[in-house]
Design a protein around this motif. Sequence first.
Motif, PDB file in Angstrom:
ATOM      1  N   PRO A  53     -22.458  42.883   8.025  1.00 39.66           N
ATOM      2  CA  PRO A  53     -21.523  43.387   8.803  1.00 39.66           C
ATOM      3  C   PRO A  53     -21.037  42.305   9.903  1.00 39.66           C
ATOM      4  CG  PRO A  53     -22.808  45.124   8.345  1.00 39.66           C
ATOM      5  CD  PRO A  53     -23.560  44.093   7.745  1.00 39.66           C
ATOM      6  N   PRO A  54     -22.170  41.650  10.673  1.00 40.96           N
ATOM      7  CA  PRO A  54     -21.825  40.852  11.387  1.00 40.96           C
ATOM      8  C   PRO A  54     -20.918  39.420  10.801  1.00 40.96           C
ATOM      9  CG  PRO A  54     -24.045  41.201  11.648  1.00 40.96           C
ATOM     10  CD  PRO A  54     -23.668  41.786  10.357  1.00 40.96           C
ATOM     11  N   ARG A  57     -17.235  40.802   9.895  1.00 43.70           N
ATOM     12  CA  ARG A  57     -16.219  41.036  10.989  1.00 43.70           C
ATOM     13  C   ARG A  57     -15.566  39.819  11.356  1.00 43.70           C
ATOM     14  NH1 ARG A  57     -20.692  44.476  13.036  1.00 43.70           N
ATOM     15  NH2 ARG A  57     -20.482  46.441  12.521  1.00 43.70           N
ATOM     16  N   ASP A  58     -16.126  38.522  10.990  1.00 38.87           N
ATOM     17  CA  ASP A  58     -15.726  37.282  11.467  1.00 38.87           C
ATOM     18  C   ASP A  58     -14.431  37.024  10.480  1.00 38.87           C
ATOM     19  OD1 ASP A  58     -17.275  36.946  13.724  1.00 38.87           O
ATOM     20  OD2 ASP A  58     -18.705  35.730  12.459  1.00 38.87           O
ATOM     21  N   GLU A  59     -14.342  37.542   9.473  1.00 37.63           N
ATOM     22  CA  GLU A  59     -13.295  37.326   8.553  1.00 37.63           C
ATOM     23  C   GLU A  59     -11.906  37.573   9.036  1.00 37.63           C
ATOM     24  OE1 GLU A  59     -13.663  35.902   5.476  1.00 37.63           O
ATOM     25  OE2 GLU A  59     -15.674  35.703   5.576  1.00 37.63           O
ATOM     26  N   LYS A  61      -8.365  39.168  10.149  1.00 40.77           N
ATOM     27  CA  LYS A  61      -7.873  40.518  10.203  1.00 40.77           C
ATOM     28  C   LYS A  61      -7.038  40.559   8.906  1.00 40.77           C
ATOM     29  CE  LYS A  61      -9.559  42.488  14.068  1.00 40.77           C
ATOM     30  NZ  LYS A  61     -10.910  42.826  13.838  1.00 40.77           N
ATOM     31  N   LYS A  85     -16.341  50.439  10.093  1.00 37.60           N
ATOM     32  CA  LYS A  85     -17.098  49.260  10.552  1.00 37.60           C
ATOM     33  C   LYS A  85     -15.999  48.194  10.528  1.00 37.60           C
ATOM     34  CE  LYS A  85     -21.843  49.658   9.350  1.00 37.60           C
ATOM     35  NZ  LYS A  85     -22.864  49.573   8.634  1.00 37.60           N
ATOM     36  N   PHE A  86     -15.151  48.218   9.570  1.00 36.18           N
ATOM     37  CA  PHE A  86     -13.925  47.050   9.464  1.00 36.18           C
ATOM     38  C   PHE A  86     -12.698  47.514   9.627  1.00 36.18           C
ATOM     39  CE2 PHE A  86     -17.763  46.226   6.511  1.00 36.18           C
ATOM     40  CZ  PHE A  86     -18.335  45.404   7.479  1.00 36.18           C
ATOM     41  N   HIS A  89      -9.779  45.525   8.428  1.00 38.20           N
ATOM     42  CA  HIS A  89      -9.539  44.928   6.940  1.00 38.20           C
ATOM     43  C   HIS A  89      -9.247  46.122   6.125  1.00 38.20           C
ATOM     44  CE1 HIS A  89     -12.241  42.438   9.518  1.00 38.20           C
ATOM     45  NE2 HIS A  89     -11.593  41.441   8.639  1.00 38.20           N
ATOM     46  N   CYS A  91     -10.711  48.185   2.945  1.00 41.59           N
ATOM     47  CA  CYS A  91     -11.762  48.406   2.147  1.00 41.59           C
ATOM     48  C   CYS A  91     -11.548  49.094   1.077  1.00 41.59           C
ATOM     49  CB  CYS A  91     -12.928  49.031   3.177  1.00 41.59           C
ATOM     50  SG  CYS A  91     -13.292  48.063   4.650  1.00 41.59           S
TER      51      CYS A  91
END
Length: 107
Positions: A53-54, A57-59, A61, A85-86, A89, A91
Amino acid sequence: MMENTMVDLSVDEWTQDEFLRNKKELEASGIKVLLIDTILNPIEGAETVTYSPPLLRDEPKGSVFVFYCDTGKSSKERLKEFRSKFPGHACISLRGGRGYWRKNLRV
């Protein structure tokens, strides 16, 4: 010149064929598509990213995360969790998971 993509990102599942086609189309219009390994078992012949997840999350938007497990069942059941969580994005779960992946299928 960017064309509007015709890929439906609201679905819960993509088959391998849909994944390969949609990835090609989306990436041609500048949208990143990642195949996410939730079982620490990469798919031979496919570029996969380990679920973290960390890092995810940097990918950028708007990126598309396609999650897979062994059968596709638990990654589909966890879609709600992944989507919360995202939120920035798309999913999607890989139908059939790793077990249905055919390494010689190309588009």
